[in-house]
Structure formats: structure tokens, C-alpha cells
Scaffold this active site. Structure first.
Site, PDB file in Angstrom:
ATOM      1  N   TYR A  55       0.822  -1.219   0.000  1.00 17.75           N
ATOM      2  CA  TYR A  55       0.000   0.000   0.000  1.00 17.75           C
ATOM      3  C   TYR A  55       0.855   1.269   0.000  1.00 17.75           C
ATOM      4  CZ  TYR A  55      -3.519  -3.389   1.665  1.00 17.75           C
ATOM      5  OH  TYR A  55      -4.329  -4.476   1.824  1.00 17.75           O
ATOM      6  N   LYS A  80       1.782  -6.755   5.787  1.00 19.85           N
ATOM      7  CA  LYS A  80       1.818  -7.981   4.966  1.00 19.85           C
ATOM      8  C   LYS A  80       3.062  -8.021   4.093  1.00 19.85           C
ATOM      9  CE  LYS A  80      -3.168  -7.190   4.607  1.00 19.85           C
ATOM     10  NZ  LYS A  80      -3.417  -5.756   4.427  1.00 19.85           N
ATOM     11  N   HIS A 113       0.656 -11.895   1.956  1.00 19.70           N
ATOM     12  CA  HIS A 113      -0.384 -11.154   1.230  1.00 19.70           C
ATOM     13  C   HIS A 113      -1.141 -12.047   0.242  1.00 19.70           C
ATOM     14  CE1 HIS A 113      -1.288  -6.667   0.307  1.00 19.70           C
ATOM     15  NE2 HIS A 113      -2.344  -7.396   0.053  1.00 19.70           N
TER      16      HIS A 113
HETATM   17  N1  LIG Z   1      -5.335  -8.863   1.836  1.00 20.14           N
HETATM   18  C1  LIG Z   1      -5.689  -8.346   0.693  1.00 20.14           C
HETATM   19  O1  LIG Z   1      -5.323  -8.829  -0.400  1.00 20.14           O
HETATM   20  C2  LIG Z   1      -6.553  -7.133   0.671  1.00 20.14           C
HETATM   21  C3  LIG Z   1      -7.161  -6.728  -0.525  1.00 20.14           C
HETATM   22  C4  LIG Z   1      -7.974  -5.597  -0.508  1.00 20.14           C
HETATM   23  C5  LIG Z   1      -8.163  -4.926   0.679  1.00 20.14           C
HETATM   24  N2  LIG Z   1      -7.541  -5.327   1.833  1.00 20.14           N
HETATM   25  C6  LIG Z   1      -7.734  -4.594   3.117  1.00 20.14           C
HETATM   26  O2  LIG Z   1      -9.119  -4.472   3.370  1.00 20.14           O
HETATM   27  C7  LIG Z   1      -9.468  -3.094   3.521  1.00 20.14           C
HETATM   28  C8  LIG Z   1     -10.888  -2.841   3.059  1.00 20.14           C
HETATM   29  O3  LIG Z   1     -11.070  -3.204   1.707  1.00 20.14           O
HETATM   30  P1  LIG Z   1     -11.178  -2.150   0.497  1.00 20.14           P
HETATM   31  O4  LIG Z   1     -10.460  -0.920   0.868  1.00 20.14           O
HETATM   32  O5  LIG Z   1     -10.744  -2.844  -0.739  1.00 20.14           O
HETATM   33  O6  LIG Z   1     -12.713  -1.885   0.310  1.00 20.14           O
HETATM   34  P2  LIG Z   1     -14.016  -1.629   1.223  1.00 20.14           P
HETATM   35  O7  LIG Z   1     -13.640  -1.362   2.631  1.00 20.14           O
HETATM   36  O8  LIG Z   1     -14.956  -2.721   0.916  1.00 20.14           O
HETATM   37  O9  LIG Z   1     -14.611  -0.331   0.553  1.00 20.14           O
HETATM   38  C9  LIG Z   1     -13.952   0.889   0.554  1.00 20.14           C
HETATM   39  C10 LIG Z   1     -14.732   1.853  -0.322  1.00 20.14           C
HETATM   40  O10 LIG Z   1     -16.002   2.153   0.277  1.00 20.14           O
HETATM   41  C11 LIG Z   1     -16.095   3.559   0.518  1.00 20.14           C
HETATM   42  N3  LIG Z   1     -16.767   3.692   1.836  1.00 20.14           N
HETATM   43  C12 LIG Z   1     -16.304   3.340   3.040  1.00 20.14           C
HETATM   44  N4  LIG Z   1     -17.210   3.547   4.003  1.00 20.14           N
HETATM   45  C13 LIG Z   1     -18.304   4.075   3.389  1.00 20.14           C
HETATM   46  C14 LIG Z   1     -19.558   4.509   3.849  1.00 20.14           C
HETATM   47  N5  LIG Z   1     -19.889   4.444   5.146  1.00 20.14           N
HETATM   48  N6  LIG Z   1     -20.448   5.004   2.934  1.00 20.14           N
HETATM   49  C15 LIG Z   1     -20.111   5.063   1.620  1.00 20.14           C
HETATM   50  N7  LIG Z   1     -18.926   4.653   1.120  1.00 20.14           N
HETATM   51  C16 LIG Z   1     -18.025   4.165   2.004  1.00 20.14           C
HETATM   52  C17 LIG Z   1     -14.682   4.078   0.531  1.00 20.14           C
HETATM   53  O11 LIG Z   1     -14.612   5.399   0.065  1.00 20.14           O
HETATM   54  P3  LIG Z   1     -13.813   6.611   0.812  1.00 20.14           P
HETATM   55  O12 LIG Z   1     -12.466   6.100   1.245  1.00 20.14           O
HETATM   56  O13 LIG Z   1     -13.736   7.648  -0.251  1.00 20.14           O
HETATM   57  O14 LIG Z   1     -14.676   6.996   1.960  1.00 20.14           O
HETATM   58  C18 LIG Z   1     -14.015   3.157  -0.497  1.00 20.14           C
HETATM   59  O15 LIG Z   1     -14.282   3.609  -1.807  1.00 20.14           O
HETATM   60  C19 LIG Z   1      -8.390  -2.402   2.672  1.00 20.14           C
HETATM   61  O16 LIG Z   1      -8.326  -1.020   2.887  1.00 20.14           O
HETATM   62  C20 LIG Z   1      -7.182  -3.175   3.067  1.00 20.14           C
HETATM   63  O17 LIG Z   1      -6.695  -2.757   4.316  1.00 20.14           O
HETATM   64  C21 LIG Z   1      -6.748  -6.432   1.840  1.00 20.14           C
END
Ligand SMILES: NC(=O)c1ccc[n+]([C@@H]2O[C@H](COP(=O)([O-])OP(=O)(O)OC[C@H]3O[C@@H](n4cnc5c(N)ncnc54)[C@H](OP(=O)(O)O)[C@@H]3O)[C@@H](O)[C@H]2O)c1
Length: 282
Positions: A55, A80, A113
Site C-alpha cells: 500500500y 503484509k 499477502h
Molecule cells: N489482503 C488483501 O489482499 C486485501 C485486498 C484488498 C483490501 N484489503 C484490506 O481491506 C481493507 C478494506 O477493503 P477495500 O479498501 O478494498 O474496500 P471496502 O472497505 O470494501 O470499501 C472501501 C470503499 O467504500 C467507501 N466507503 C467506506 N465507508 C463508506 C460509507 N460508510 N459510505 C459510503 N462509502 C463508504 C470508501 O470510500 P472513501 O475512502 O472515499 O470513503 C471506499 O471507496 C483495505 O483497505 C485493506 O486494508 C486487503
């Protein structure tokens, strides 16, 4: 799993307490954006931040925690090892780099990861070493299916304490959740909000309205009631607070089942069996 309030934790198989709700910071920009996101989260009561070397924002995560008034040991920090850094020696040195970026002398959770074919078992050996040396409180894997976990279970002494996988209403993988439960591996959701796609599902709005909650809150609550640790990402203060306001209601068993039934096996990210192509092409 204790989901009474935001201080709730789950006890990992080695006795370490992991907060059930954390802030994800994938795509939060290094510098001001990630620093402020983590500051808002700490203010809202989050004590768990999920980052990764991939990240590119470990530095900001570390700075925000260091400059808060919260003791280091009160915040659970996950990072990770990225795909290009896998293998035994490379992982040890990637871990050193991560700690240096974070400005910390230990991590709470270190994850593989993605299970890079031909490498992830060597990587796991390095994670075991880091764990045995006390440099990380818990170790686990991400983006694994049952066959990856079985490889580790069959070849190593330490069983992963956590499996962090894509998990949302369109990708439940209940048999994998059951497998983890049987083996005392804590399941953790990435992209719990389907990277924003959950907001397009009308049925969720209808279900959330029944509780006077938002769709994000409904889905985060559904994660917790299914025993899944969750790390929704936002860089907006109001959303970070909104996503933490999930401890004053309980969704019914029927509602949990309705959300479960939206499962279509659909992914927003790569498949654990062929992600190498995905990352080569993206
Ligand atoms: N291990 C892996 O391979 C892997 C892969 C992907 C992600 N991850 C981890 O998991 C975390 C979460 O997953 P993600 O970031 O992919 O997606 P997510 O949490 O499912 O969704 C994030 C999106 O939703 C929006 N959002 C958040 N809260 C909201 C709300 N209350 N109302 C409306 N929109 C909202 C955010 O926008 P804004 O930021 O503009 O508010 C962003 O666009 C990551 O940040 C990371 O730490 C791990």
C-alpha cells in the site's frame, strides 16, 4: 468474539486479543491522507489498523499512531509481505523494511499477502521464525483457499492464526468459514463493502432501513455477527465514524440469512488460484 462495543476483541489461537473492527488503508495516500484517516479512526475508538508494504503507506500509519496519545501496545497493527518479496530470506528482510517504515519494533499481525506458488511455504517458514523470535505477536495468511491452508497445516507446526480474505454479500464462501472455525483460524474480511459496490444492492438498503442504519453499518454488523473480523476502508471522517457505529443494534437471524443468500461467488479482486496473472496485467 466480543462484539459489545468498539473495544471488542476476538482471542486468537495463541491468546492474543485482536480488535474485531479495524480501519483498512488500501489506497489511502501516503502522507496527509493516511495520517488523517488513522487519526480519525483512533479518535472514533478504532484500535486496529490494516496496512501492507504494497500500500506504500506504512510510514504514515506509524506516524499517526506514534503522534497520538495512545500507547503503541493499545493499537493492533497488521502489515503484509508482498508477492515480490516472498521466500525465506527475502521475507525476513521485507519484515525489517516494514518495521522501519512503520517506525515500530514489532507488528501485531504479519500476513502473507498472497500465496505465491512455489514460494509461500518458504515464506511461512520465515513468518514462523519472526513469531518465535517475538518480533510479531501473531502470524497468518491472506487470499488462501482450503488447499493452501492444508499445505501449511501439513508441513508446519504453527497454524495460521488469521485468514484475511475477500468477504462481502456477493462472496461468502461459507464452507471456507466453517473450515476456519473448525481449525480455530480467525476469518477476517477484506473489501467488506465490496469497494463501494454494496451500495448498488437495493435489497440491502431495504434491510438497513429496518434498523435505521446505513447499508455500510448493516454489512459491517453482518460481518461481526458471522464471527468475521472486519476492516472497512475510508478516508472520510464521517464515514470512519459511521462505520464504527455498529454496536447498538443486532440484526435478526432471518436478516443474516437474507444477506448470506446474496452470495454469487463474485470477486472484486483476484482469485487465489490465479492471481499472478492478475498482478502482472494490472
Ligand atoms: N489482503 C488483501 O489482499 C486485501 C485486498 C484488498 C483490501 N484489503 C484490506 O481491506 C481493507 C478494506 O477493503 P477495500 O479498501 O478494498 O474496500 P471496502 O472497505 O470494501 O470499501 C472501501 C470503499 O467504500 C467507501 N466507503 C467506506 N465507508 C463508506 C460509507 N460508510 N459510505 C459510503 N462509502 C463508504 C470508501 O470510500 P472513501 O475512502 O472515499 O470513503 C471506499 O471507496 C483495505 O483497505 C485493506 O486494508 C486487503
Amino acid at each position: 468474539m466480543d462484539i459489545k462495543d468498539i473495544s471488542g476483541t476476538t482471542t486468537l489461537r495463541n491468546g492474543i486479543a485482536m480488535p474485531v473492527l479495524g480501519l483498512g488503508v488500501y489506497k489511502a495516500k501516503e502522507g496527509r491522507e493516511v495520517i488523517e484517516s488513522v487519526q480519525h479512526a483512533l479518535e472514533a475508538g478504532y484500535r486496529h489498523i490494516d496496512t501492507a508494504s504494497f500500500y506504500g503507506n506504512e510510514n504514515g500509519v506509524g506516524e499517526a499512531i506514534r503522534t497520538s496519545n495512545i500507547p503503541r501496545e493499545d493499537v493492533f497493527v497488521t502489515t503484509k509481505v508482498w508477492n515480490d518479496d516472498q521466500g525465506f530470506e527475502q521475507t525476513l528482510s521485507a519484515f525489517d523494511s516494514s518495521l522501519k517504515e512503520l517506525g515500530m519494533d514489532y507488528a501485531d499481525l504479519y500476513l502473507i499477502h498472497w500465496p505465491v506458488p512455489g514460494k509461500y511455504l518458504e515464506t511461512w517458514k520465515a513468518l514462523e521464525k519472526l513469531y518465535n523470535e517475538g518480533r510479531v505477536k501473531a502470524i497468518g495468511v491472506s487470499n488462501c483457499l482450503e488447499h493452501h491452508l492444508n499445505e501449511i497445516l501439513e508441513n508446519f507446526e504453527i497454524v495460521p492464526m488469521v485468514l484475511q480474505n475477500e468477504f462481502h454479500p456477493r462472496l461468502v464462501q461459507q464452507p471456507l468459514l466453517n473450515f476456519c472455525k473448525r481449525n480455530n483460524i480467525q476469518y477476517e474480511a477484506w473489501s467488506p463493502l465490496m469497494r463501494g459496490e454494496v451500495f448498488k444492492l437495493d435489497i440491502l438498503k431495504e434491510l438497513a432501513d429496518n434498523y435505521n442504519k446505513t447499508v455500510a453499518q448493516l454489512i459491517i454488523r453482518w460481518n461481526l455477527q458471522k464471527g468475521v473480523v472486519t476492516i472497512p476502508k475510508s478516508v472520510h471522517r464521517d464515514r470512519i465514524f459511521e462505520n464504527a457505529d455498529v454496536f447498538d443494534f443486532v440484526i435478526s437471524g432471518e436478516c443474516v440469512r437474507r444477506i448470506d443468500s446474496l452470495d454469487r461467488g463474485e470477486r472484486t479482486g483476484a482469485h487465489p488460484n490465479n492471481f499472478m496473472d492478475h498482478f502482472r496485467d494490472n
